[in-house]
Design an enzyme around this catalytic site. Structure first.
Site: not given
Ligand code: 13P
Length: 255
Positions: A13-15, A98, A100, A170, A176, A216, A237-238
């Site tokens: 998930n590149w956000k 998500h 966010e 999640e 994050g 994470s 994510g990251g």
């Molecule tokens: P991180 O892997 O950066 O913690 O993000 C997880 C996430 O929100 C994937 O959708």
């Protein structure tokens, strides 16, 4: 993981990261590194990057997803994108609900449900996110929250449509933050999600649903997380913004 009935899915998930040209470059880097994956590999990218991502991923085992979808077919919804638009663009997956989106953009369990139905009715695969906050966990509500969010998201989703559903557990406190759930916490959370699906659709059906862990997850902890019986891959994510790190997670889920 019950590999006999469920294939792991590793989804990035590149956000709000990467421009179209950066998308082309990063997928170009990833392709050779993930080509032997024995799991499904998905990259969910910003809307504007979708054409570049689809072009870059052509001929590879990388599938492309979006990060959101609106629940109406068309109309006066400035800034939104419909399921048919995504489908015609060549998108196969879409992240829905998500944390966010829930925290910053007012998504509710009801809109998550409507968006899920719109995606599934258009033939997209929905990656639906659920997760408790730290406060909810500390109050002992993790199971209640996960079951409620899961059942709400799946309201009116048929057994047939459930084949195109992935749930991503999640924990909000792990996103994050660098604080990963322990493998046992991830397994337990995913187990609560599976139990909710079993209550709604029966235990046999629940066994077939892919449930990811996200929060994470990285090259260092992926092995242990995906070794758990209820963890069918991850939503990353990251670490999905770095080709080598992402490929190591894919490799962990391919064992
Ligand atoms: P991180 O892997 O950066 O913690 O993000 C997880 C996430 O929100 C994937 O959708």
């Amino acid at each position: 993981m019950n590999k006999a009935v469920r294939k792991a899915v590793i989804a990035g998930n590149w956000k709000m990261n990467k421009t179209p040209s950066e998308t082309t470059a990063l997928i170009g880097e990833m392709k050779p590194l993930v080509k032997d994956a024995d799991c499904d590999v998905v990259l969910c990218v910003p809307f504007i990057d979708i054409p570049a991502a689809i072009e870059a991923a052509k001929g590879s085992n990388i599938k492309i997803g979006a990060e959101n979808v609106h629940f109406k077919a068309s109309g006066a919804y400035t800034g939104e994108v419909s399921a048919d638009m995504l489908k015609e663009a060549g998108v196969e997956y879409v992240v829905i609900g998500h944390s966010e989106r829930r925290t910053y953009f007012g998504e509710t369990d009801q809109t998550v449900n409507l968006r899920s139905l719109a995606a599934l009715n258009a033939g997209l695969k929905a990656i639906i996110c659920v997760g408790e906050t730290l406060e909810q966990r500390e109050l002992g509500y993790t199971e209640t929250i996960l079951k409620f969010q899961t059942k709400m998201a799946l309201t009116n989703v048929t057994k047939e449509q459930l084949k195109n559903v992935i749930i991503a557990y999640e924990p909000v406190w792990a996103i994050g933050t660098g604080v990963t759930a322990t493998a046992d916490q991830a397994d337990e959370g995913n187990g609560f999600v599976r139990a909710a699906i079993a209550e709604a659709y029966g235990a046999d059906v629940a066994e077939t649903v892919t449930i990811q862990y996200g929060g994470s997850m990285n090259a260092g902890n992926a092995d242990e997380l995906v070794s758990k019986v209820n963890v069918d891959g991850g939503l990353i994510g990251g670490a999905s913004l770095k080709a080598v790190d992402f490929s190591k997670i894919v490799a962990a889920a391919s064992k």
